[in-house]
Write a protein that holds these residues in place. Structure first.
Motif, PDB file in Angstrom:
ATOM      1  N   VAL A   1       0.866  -1.176   0.000  1.00  0.00           N
ATOM      2  CA  VAL A   1       0.000   0.000   0.000  1.00  0.00           C
ATOM      3  C   VAL A   1       0.899   1.222   0.000  1.00  0.00           C
ATOM      4  O   VAL A   1       1.758   1.372   0.874  1.00  0.00           O
ATOM      5  N   ASP A   2       0.724   2.096  -0.995  1.00  0.00           N
ATOM      6  CA  ASP A   2       1.462   3.353  -1.093  1.00  0.00           C
ATOM      7  C   ASP A   2       0.477   4.476  -0.805  1.00  0.00           C
ATOM      8  O   ASP A   2      -0.279   4.901  -1.695  1.00  0.00           O
ATOM      9  N   PRO A   3       0.432   4.969   0.434  1.00  0.00           N
ATOM     10  CA  PRO A   3      -0.567   5.993   0.774  1.00  0.00           C
ATOM     11  C   PRO A   3      -0.423   7.276  -0.026  1.00  0.00           C
ATOM     12  O   PRO A   3      -1.432   7.909  -0.361  1.00  0.00           O
ATOM     13  N   GLN A   4       0.801   7.669  -0.348  1.00  0.00           N
ATOM     14  CA  GLN A   4       0.988   8.921  -1.080  1.00  0.00           C
ATOM     15  C   GLN A   4       0.391   8.839  -2.479  1.00  0.00           C
ATOM     16  O   GLN A   4      -0.215   9.801  -2.967  1.00  0.00           O
ATOM     17  N   GLN A   5       0.538   7.686  -3.120  1.00  0.00           N
ATOM     18  CA  GLN A   5      -0.007   7.496  -4.466  1.00  0.00           C
ATOM     19  C   GLN A   5      -1.425   6.922  -4.451  1.00  0.00           C
ATOM     20  O   GLN A   5      -1.992   6.659  -5.510  1.00  0.00           O
ATOM     21  N   LYS A   6      -1.964   6.702  -3.236  1.00  0.00           N
ATOM     22  CA  LYS A   6      -3.322   6.158  -3.057  1.00  0.00           C
ATOM     23  C   LYS A   6      -3.473   4.811  -3.766  1.00  0.00           C
ATOM     24  O   LYS A   6      -4.500   4.514  -4.368  1.00  0.00           O
ATOM     25  N   LEU A   7      -2.420   3.986  -3.639  1.00  0.00           N
ATOM     26  CA  LEU A   7      -2.360   2.702  -4.319  1.00  0.00           C
ATOM     27  C   LEU A   7      -2.451   1.545  -3.329  1.00  0.00           C
ATOM     28  O   LEU A   7      -1.855   1.590  -2.253  1.00  0.00           O
ATOM     29  N   ALA A   8      -3.186   0.512  -3.706  1.00  0.00           N
ATOM     30  CA  ALA A   8      -3.150  -0.776  -3.018  1.00  0.00           C
ATOM     31  C   ALA A   8      -2.978  -1.840  -4.090  1.00  0.00           C
ATOM     32  O   ALA A   8      -3.780  -1.918  -5.027  1.00  0.00           O
ATOM     33  N   VAL A   9      -1.936  -2.643  -3.976  1.00  0.00           N
ATOM     34  CA  VAL A   9      -1.596  -3.620  -5.004  1.00  0.00           C
ATOM     35  C   VAL A   9      -1.520  -5.005  -4.357  1.00  0.00           C
ATOM     36  O   VAL A   9      -0.727  -5.222  -3.432  1.00  0.00           O
ATOM     37  N   ILE A  10      -2.343  -5.920  -4.822  1.00  0.00           N
ATOM     38  CA  ILE A  10      -2.391  -7.279  -4.320  1.00  0.00           C
ATOM     39  C   ILE A  10      -1.925  -8.203  -5.435  1.00  0.00           C
ATOM     40  O   ILE A  10      -2.512  -8.210  -6.528  1.00  0.00           O
ATOM     41  N   ALA A  11      -0.866  -8.969  -5.196  1.00  0.00           N
ATOM     42  CA  ALA A  11      -0.326  -9.884  -6.212  1.00  0.00           C
ATOM     43  C   ALA A  11      -0.230 -11.272  -5.603  1.00  0.00           C
ATOM     44  O   ALA A  11       0.732 -11.585  -4.905  1.00  0.00           O
ATOM     45  N   PHE A  12      -1.240 -12.094  -5.852  1.00  0.00           N
ATOM     46  CA  PHE A  12      -1.296 -13.444  -5.311  1.00  0.00           C
ATOM     47  C   PHE A  12      -0.921 -14.448  -6.405  1.00  0.00           C
ATOM     48  O   PHE A  12      -1.400 -14.349  -7.532  1.00  0.00           O
ATOM     49  N   THR A  13      -0.075 -15.403  -6.063  1.00  0.00           N
ATOM     50  CA  THR A  13       0.223 -16.518  -6.958  1.00  0.00           C
ATOM     51  C   THR A  13       0.117 -17.812  -6.155  1.00  0.00           C
ATOM     52  O   THR A  13       0.021 -17.786  -4.930  1.00  0.00           O
ATOM     53  N   ASN A  14       0.176 -18.925  -6.842  1.00  0.00           N
ATOM     54  CA  ASN A  14       0.204 -20.220  -6.155  1.00  0.00           C
ATOM     55  C   ASN A  14       1.558 -20.888  -6.325  1.00  0.00           C
ATOM     56  O   ASN A  14       1.658 -22.116  -6.350  1.00  0.00           O
ATOM     57  N   THR A  15       2.617 -20.076  -6.412  1.00  0.00           N
ATOM     58  CA  THR A  15       3.949 -20.605  -6.674  1.00  0.00           C
ATOM     59  C   THR A  15       4.970 -20.059  -5.686  1.00  0.00           C
ATOM     60  O   THR A  15       5.273 -18.872  -5.678  1.00  0.00           O
ATOM     61  N   ALA A  16       5.477 -20.945  -4.852  1.00  0.00           N
ATOM     62  CA  ALA A  16       6.540 -20.603  -3.916  1.00  0.00           C
ATOM     63  C   ALA A  16       7.887 -21.019  -4.526  1.00  0.00           C
ATOM     64  O   ALA A  16       7.978 -22.053  -5.155  1.00  0.00           O
ATOM     65  N   LEU A  17       8.892 -20.222  -4.397  1.00  0.00           N
ATOM     66  CA  LEU A  17       8.924 -18.958  -3.698  1.00  0.00           C
ATOM     67  C   LEU A  17       8.878 -17.780  -4.667  1.00  0.00           C
ATOM     68  O   LEU A  17       8.868 -16.628  -4.257  1.00  0.00           O
ATOM     69  N   GLU A  18       8.814 -18.081  -5.973  1.00  0.00           N
ATOM     70  CA  GLU A  18       8.850 -17.030  -6.988  1.00  0.00           C
ATOM     71  C   GLU A  18       7.776 -15.976  -6.783  1.00  0.00           C
ATOM     72  O   GLU A  18       8.038 -14.783  -6.900  1.00  0.00           O
ATOM     73  N   GLY A  19       6.564 -16.396  -6.464  1.00  0.00           N
ATOM     74  CA  GLY A  19       5.476 -15.438  -6.365  1.00  0.00           C
ATOM     75  C   GLY A  19       5.614 -14.469  -5.224  1.00  0.00           C
ATOM     76  O   GLY A  19       5.096 -13.349  -5.293  1.00  0.00           O
TER      77      GLY A  19
END
Length: 417
Positions: A381-399
């Motif tokens: 979460v970047d409050p200054q840019q008002k951004l929330a970014v969720i990046a979910f994968t099913n691959t450990a550990l690359e994701g």
């Protein structure tokens, strides 16, 4: 994760490796972000990053969600939730959160602080009278809720210790295996193991949030899953977030880095963690009612649910927390992570916090808060840019700790190619 200290070179190496992977898996590009970067360009860049990672067989599937100023500006499910069954990834797929559980459980603790049930300066023994781990010389120093929230309690993880370490001897679970023990027994075992440093003197990634979960249960007067539901997930309508899954139809199958492609995880699966030790992971734990609810690693959720949580805190915390409480969670509460080789980063009450963008060579603004996990998920979460970014994968550990989360981040900001 141990900080660097004289005479403990192996611990120093483990600390640098493990902590570094929490905040960045590859160097960021320096310099200002592109001012003319358009929404369409961002979508194309994100698509390319995801498509390339799947085509190169670095990840099996993903769900990526980007919110800007409260609006969903990008949402995509790609690849497979179950490659062998040819089951495509869905936007409502459920993922094992591992360490992404920590910010949610920490928020529950802070909700109890608001209600006057907890105080960060309370000793843990107020709620867990028998939790009295000793230093190597036999002393029993005071450990506070603040120490648990900031991972300065002198605790560790079993996978960060040598094979004959005190956590292994005490049978401590890292919260990712099918331990078959309840939370009281887990806490008893942690207390039986030696502290690795004096509480409050340094930062060390650890099972502190699992102990915090036991404190929450005592202070709330109900089991941790019930307290978490009442304090956080129900008010935020996070209906798909919890410690157990009854129906696995939407659950993404976990995979492990491999050549020529990621391998389907076995149960249990021994996962080498970037030179910092071996994590024992049991994907079936999400169905196991006999294993304790791990506050530091046990939750399951969806990208949409996690976005609800991240956005609620970005907007000030309602209806779960006050703005002043959110500031405690997302503001650095320690000096910094210099002992682990990351002076640009700090730690709040449950999240890693960016202190200096230039020093970190990151396009994210100072004040950004973030977390990554061993099962292959990340968010920021970047409050200054008002951004929330969720990046979910099913691959450990690359994701979670490979190039993928860094590529997603840079695509969001228009960095790189």
């Amino acid at each position: 994760m141990w900080p660097i200290e004289r005479g403990f070179s192996r611990r120093a190496v483990l600390a640098r490796s493990a902590v570094a992977t929490l905040v960045a898996a590859a160097p960021a590009l320096s310099g200002p972000a592109k001012s003319a970067y358009t929404a369409d360009q961002r979508r194309l860049r994100l698509d390319r990053v995801i498509d390339r990672a799947i085509a190169e067989r670095r990840i099996v599937g993903s769900v990526v969600l980007v919110m800007q100023d409260g609006e969903v500006v990008y949402r995509r499910a790609a690849g497979h939730a179950d490659r062998e069954a040819n089951r495509p990834m869905r936007e409502d797929a459920m993922f094992r959160l591992a360490s992404l559980s920590k910010p949610i459980v920490s928020a529950a603790a802070m909700a109890l602080v608001e209600r006057g049930r907890l105080d960060p300066q309370d000793p843990v023994t107020k709620w867990l009278p028998d939790f009295r781990p000793q230093t190597s010389d036999g002393r029993v120093p005071a450990i506070t809720i603040h120490h648990l929230l900031t991972h300065t309690a002198g605790l560790s993880y079993g996978f960060l210790q040598p094979p004959d370490g005190s956590y292994q001897r005490a049978g401590v679970s890292d919260g990712l295996d099918r331990s078959g023990i309840d939370l009281d027994e887990e806490v008893r075992r942690i207390a039986a193991a030696s502290l690795v440093y004096e509480p409050g003197t340094r930062w060390g990634y650890s099972l502190a949030t699992d102990v915090l979960g036991a404190v929450i249960a005592r202070a709330a007067g109900e089991p941790l899953p019930d307290a978490l539901r009442r304090l956080v997930t129900a008010p935020l309508a996070m209906a798909d977030t919890g410690f157990l899954v009854d129906d696995g139809a939407r659950l993404a199958v976990p995979y492990l880095n491999g050549k020529p492609e990621p391998a389907r995880m076995q149960d249990p699966q021994l996962v080498p963690f970037r030179g910092a030790g071996i994590i024992r992971m049991s994907p079936s734990r999400v169905f196991d009612r006999a294993s304790f609810a791990s506050g530091g690693a046990g939750l399951v959720s969806t990208a949409s649910d996690y976005a609800r949580f991240a956005e609620a805190l970005r907007l000030g915390g309602g209806p779960v927390l006050k703005t002043s409480t959110v500031q405690q969670i997302t503001t650095n509460q320690i000096v910094d992570l210099s002992p682990t080789g990351l002076p640009a980063w700090g730690f709040g009450y449950g999240a890693i916090v960016l202190k200096d963008s230039v020093l970190a060579k990151s396009p994210q603004a100072a004040g950004t808060w973030t977390f990554n996990c061993a099962y292959g998920q990340s968010f920021f979460v970047d409050p200054q840019q008002k951004l929330a970014v969720i990046a979910f994968t099913n691959t450990a550990l690359e994701g979670g700790f490979g190039a993928f989360p860094v590529e997603i981040r840079d695509a969001v900001y228009g960095r790189g190619e």
